[in-house]
Design a protein around this motif. Structure first.
Motif, PDB file in Angstrom:
ATOM      1  N   PRO A 202      40.502  78.196 112.739  1.00 43.19           N
ATOM      2  CA  PRO A 202      39.520  78.490 111.682  1.00 43.19           C
ATOM      3  C   PRO A 202      40.169  79.207 110.500  1.00 43.19           C
ATOM      4  O   PRO A 202      39.875  78.898 109.349  1.00 43.19           O
ATOM      5  N   GLU A 203      41.090  80.141 110.753  1.00 41.95           N
ATOM      6  CA  GLU A 203      41.707  80.897 109.646  1.00 41.95           C
ATOM      7  C   GLU A 203      42.403  79.942 108.680  1.00 41.95           C
ATOM      8  O   GLU A 203      42.280  80.071 107.465  1.00 41.95           O
ATOM      9  N   CYS A 204      43.159  78.971 109.229  1.00 39.90           N
ATOM     10  CA  CYS A 204      43.880  78.027 108.360  1.00 39.90           C
ATOM     11  C   CYS A 204      42.887  77.123 107.640  1.00 39.90           C
ATOM     12  O   CYS A 204      43.057  76.808 106.457  1.00 39.90           O
ATOM     13  N   ALA A 205      41.842  76.686 108.352  1.00 40.94           N
ATOM     14  CA  ALA A 205      40.879  75.750 107.741  1.00 40.94           C
ATOM     15  C   ALA A 205      40.133  76.411 106.584  1.00 40.94           C
ATOM     16  O   ALA A 205      39.664  75.734 105.671  1.00 40.94           O
ATOM     17  N   LEU A 206      40.024  77.728 106.616  1.00 42.95           N
ATOM     18  CA  LEU A 206      39.264  78.418 105.563  1.00 42.95           C
ATOM     19  C   LEU A 206      40.100  78.673 104.304  1.00 42.95           C
ATOM     20  O   LEU A 206      39.584  79.159 103.305  1.00 42.95           O
ATOM     21  N   GLN A 207      41.395  78.336 104.362  1.00 47.71           N
ATOM     22  CA  GLN A 207      42.263  78.549 103.187  1.00 47.71           C
ATOM     23  C   GLN A 207      42.274  77.304 102.313  1.00 47.71           C
ATOM     24  O   GLN A 207      43.128  76.445 102.476  1.00 47.71           O
ATOM     25  N   HIS A 208      41.336  77.174 101.397  1.00 49.64           N
ATOM     26  CA  HIS A 208      41.326  75.994 100.536  1.00 49.64           C
ATOM     27  C   HIS A 208      42.308  76.161  99.389  1.00 49.64           C
ATOM     28  O   HIS A 208      42.383  77.235  98.795  1.00 49.64           O
ATOM     29  N   PRO A 209      43.088  75.089  99.083  1.00 50.65           N
ATOM     30  CA  PRO A 209      44.124  75.255  98.057  1.00 50.65           C
ATOM     31  C   PRO A 209      43.603  75.443  96.627  1.00 50.65           C
ATOM     32  O   PRO A 209      44.246  76.122  95.837  1.00 50.65           O
ATOM     33  N   THR A 210      42.465  74.851  96.261  1.00 55.95           N
ATOM     34  CA  THR A 210      42.051  74.958  94.845  1.00 55.95           C
ATOM     35  C   THR A 210      40.699  75.634  94.631  1.00 55.95           C
ATOM     36  O   THR A 210      40.458  76.182  93.565  1.00 55.95           O
ATOM     37  N   TRP A 211      39.785  75.586  95.611  1.00 57.65           N
ATOM     38  CA  TRP A 211      38.444  76.140  95.400  1.00 57.65           C
ATOM     39  C   TRP A 211      38.206  77.323  96.322  1.00 57.65           C
ATOM     40  O   TRP A 211      38.664  77.318  97.466  1.00 57.65           O
ATOM     41  N   LYS A 212      37.435  78.313  95.846  1.00 54.76           N
ATOM     42  CA  LYS A 212      37.038  79.440  96.709  1.00 54.76           C
ATOM     43  C   LYS A 212      35.553  79.241  97.011  1.00 54.76           C
ATOM     44  O   LYS A 212      34.708  79.314  96.115  1.00 54.76           O
ATOM     45  N   MET A 213      35.227  78.944  98.285  1.00 57.56           N
ATOM     46  CA  MET A 213      33.848  78.527  98.603  1.00 57.56           C
ATOM     47  C   MET A 213      33.389  79.206  99.886  1.00 57.56           C
ATOM     48  O   MET A 213      34.154  79.902 100.545  1.00 57.56           O
ATOM     49  N   GLY A 214      32.123  78.956 100.264  1.00 58.45           N
ATOM     50  CA  GLY A 214      31.592  79.461 101.530  1.00 58.45           C
ATOM     51  C   GLY A 214      32.328  78.846 102.720  1.00 58.45           C
ATOM     52  O   GLY A 214      33.082  77.873 102.580  1.00 58.45           O
ATOM     53  N   ARG A 215      32.112  79.420 103.915  1.00 58.21           N
ATOM     54  CA  ARG A 215      32.866  79.021 105.114  1.00 58.21           C
ATOM     55  C   ARG A 215      32.592  77.575 105.516  1.00 58.21           C
ATOM     56  O   ARG A 215      33.503  76.815 105.824  1.00 58.21           O
ATOM     57  N   LYS A 216      31.317  77.184 105.534  1.00 59.09           N
ATOM     58  CA  LYS A 216      30.967  75.847 106.016  1.00 59.09           C
ATOM     59  C   LYS A 216      31.618  74.773 105.148  1.00 59.09           C
ATOM     60  O   LYS A 216      32.269  73.847 105.643  1.00 59.09           O
ATOM     61  N   ILE A 217      31.452  74.878 103.833  1.00 60.68           N
ATOM     62  CA  ILE A 217      31.986  73.834 102.950  1.00 60.68           C
ATOM     63  C   ILE A 217      33.518  73.873 102.936  1.00 60.68           C
ATOM     64  O   ILE A 217      34.165  72.833 102.744  1.00 60.68           O
ATOM     65  N   SER A 218      34.112  75.028 103.214  1.00 63.62           N
ATOM     66  CA  SER A 218      35.579  75.086 103.261  1.00 63.62           C
ATOM     67  C   SER A 218      36.090  74.270 104.449  1.00 63.62           C
ATOM     68  O   SER A 218      37.068  73.512 104.325  1.00 63.62           O
ATOM     69  N   VAL A 219      35.420  74.409 105.604  1.00 68.58           N
ATOM     70  CA  VAL A 219      35.826  73.601 106.767  1.00 68.58           C
ATOM     71  C   VAL A 219      35.572  72.113 106.469  1.00 68.58           C
ATOM     72  O   VAL A 219      36.394  71.242 106.765  1.00 68.58           O
ATOM     73  N   ASP A 220      34.424  71.817 105.840  1.00 62.15           N
ATOM     74  CA  ASP A 220      34.109  70.422 105.493  1.00 62.15           C
ATOM     75  C   ASP A 220      35.162  69.834 104.546  1.00 62.15           C
ATOM     76  O   ASP A 220      35.447  68.634 104.605  1.00 62.15           O
TER      77      ASP A 220
END
Ligand code: NDP
Ligand code: MG
Length: 399
Positions: A202-220
């Motif tokens: 989960p920690e890696c999946a939450l690191q989006h390269p360009t957008w800072k977003m909520g947890r659910k959409i970051s995993v999506d």
């Protein structure tokens, strides 16, 4: 003219970006009338200090009303509304001209319908509204003279491009009258091998390269389910058949989707990856007002340096699964979304692995979900059944 604004999900990522847009507006242009959160009492309290005249609502059902009264009435002298029913009533009576829906998940659907039913324009970030209830949202908007103005960056771009170029509504023979090409940043694992994807945390999946977003959409974004939901959102919002919608990976997140017209012309909207920009566009719509937020400059950006790649549906099965659901029917897209919501929650709480998310969604979609999403009860029933199926399949996964 003054615009009355309600912000649903005011404490989330979209909510905070919306508040930045409101703060940057000329004094008196926007009047906030309602802010909602689900459980973030502190967040609402902070908003109350800044905008004391707006109504406040917490939608979570299990709050102790006395406890909230004590905190709020004591601190602010204001009563805060609690639970979903009260928020729906507040929304219907808020007199808002525009409602920003920044709630996460299909939970946002009912609020979108309440907003449209009140005749307010809907500045829509909550893509699940269209994925699950696009047909009833469209019917309500037409019946009440309300508009759905997309906030999702790709759909905001498509909305403006289609409005500017006005392609004919229908296909001309075999040729599409317009093709939609959605761009996808691709998330953090574009270069990961199939083997590596099985070990994503989960920690890696939450690191989006360009957008800072909520947890659910970051995993999506990491599974490409977000782009899957967006294909469905685009098809329903713009009434374009699935075969005329494509996805390209564009890591820089500068081009926010393209349209191609029958004569071959290709148009894109370019801007910095900053959600305040599509929110600004939606709040001021149909006016075009100068924005104080990061404008893209040429140079240093060189449009010929923008890179595009084909997505890999094998490593990212949530993308072909969304296409399958879109072609299969409305309740399939309800089931796709519900299964994914359950699986993402279980991934974030470490009950299942990253690649179990598409596995579980696929299993749920193997059932028969035929039927039309013609009423909220039908949609919520399919949503509940798909969630139950997803939980059952998860319970059967090897430990
Ligand atoms: P966040 O998780 O950051 O925020 C969600 C907001 O909704 C919070 O205010 C939360 O309240 C509230 N909320 C959560 N659950 C419920 C519920 N069951 N009922 C009512 N309110 C609830 O999400 P995002 O801002 O990232 O995303 C919101 C929506 O916008 C999603 O549909 C997402 O797909 C879409 N979107 C987001 C983008 C982004 O950049 N973030 C870009 C494009 C689309 P609390 O804080 O109290 O929990
Ligand atoms: Mg998007």
């Amino acid at each position: 003219m003054e615009k009355r604004v309600a912000v649903l999900g005011a404490t989330g990522s979209i909510g905070k970006s919306t508040l930045s847009v409101l703060r940057a507006a000329p004094a008196g242009h926007f009047v906030p009338v309602l802010f909602s959160a689900h459980r973030d009492l502190e967040g609402l309290l902070a908003l109350h200090r800044e905008f004391p005249r707006a109504h406040l609502a917490l939608s979570r059902e299990d709050h102790e009303e006395e406890e909230i009264d004590e905190r709020f009435v004591h601190t602010t002298g204001t009563k805060i509304s609690t639970n979903k029913k009260n928020l729906l009533a507040l929304l219907a009576g808020s007199g808002a001209d525009v409602v920003v829906n920044g709630i996460s998940g299909v939970a946002g659907l009912e609020y979108s319908l309440a907003a449209l039913g009140s005749g307010a324009d809907l500045a829509l970030a909550n893509k699940e509204t269209i994925v699950a209830g696009g047909r009833i949202a469209g019917n309500l908007a037409r019946a009440h003279g309300a508009r759905v103005i997309p906030v999702d960056s790709e759909h905001s771009a498509l909305f403006s491009l289609l409005e500017a170029h006005r392609p004919p509504a229908a296909r001309e023979g075999d040729a599409p009258s317009v093709e939609l090409i959605l761009t996808a940043s691709g998330g953090p694992f574009l270069d990961a091998s199939e083997e590596e994807l099985f070990h994503v945390t989960p920690e890696c999946a939450l690191q989006h390269p360009t957008w800072k977003m909520g947890r659910k959409i970051s995993v999506d974004s990491a599974t490409l389910a977000n782009k899957g939901l967006e294909i469905i959102e685009a098809a329903r919002l713009f009434d374009v058949p699935p075969q005329d919608i494509r996805v390209v990976i564009h890591r820089q997140s500068i081009a926010h989707s393209f349209i191609r017209l029958a004569d071959g012309s290709l148009y894109a909207e370019l801007s910095s990856p900053d959600m305040r920009l599509p929110i600004h566009k939606a709040l001021y719509y149909p006016e075009r007002i100068a924005t104080p937020f990061a404008r893209l400059e040429l140079p240093p950006i060189d449009p010929l340096d923008l890179k595009f790649e084909k997505p890999d549906g094998k490593r990212f099965p949530m993308l072909p699964l969304a296409h399958f659901a879109l072609c299969a029917g409305e309740l399939y897209t309800v089931a796709y979304n519900a299964a994914n919501e359950v699986a993402v929650e279980c991934f974030l709480s470490r009950r299942i692995g990253f690649m179990d998310i598409p596995f579980i969604t696929q299993r749920v979609l193997e059932a028969d979900w035929s039927g039309d999403a013609s009423a909220l009860e039908i949609i919520m029933d399919a949503d509940a059944r798909a969630r139950a199926d997803a939980r059952l399949f998860i319970s059967r996964l090897p430990a």
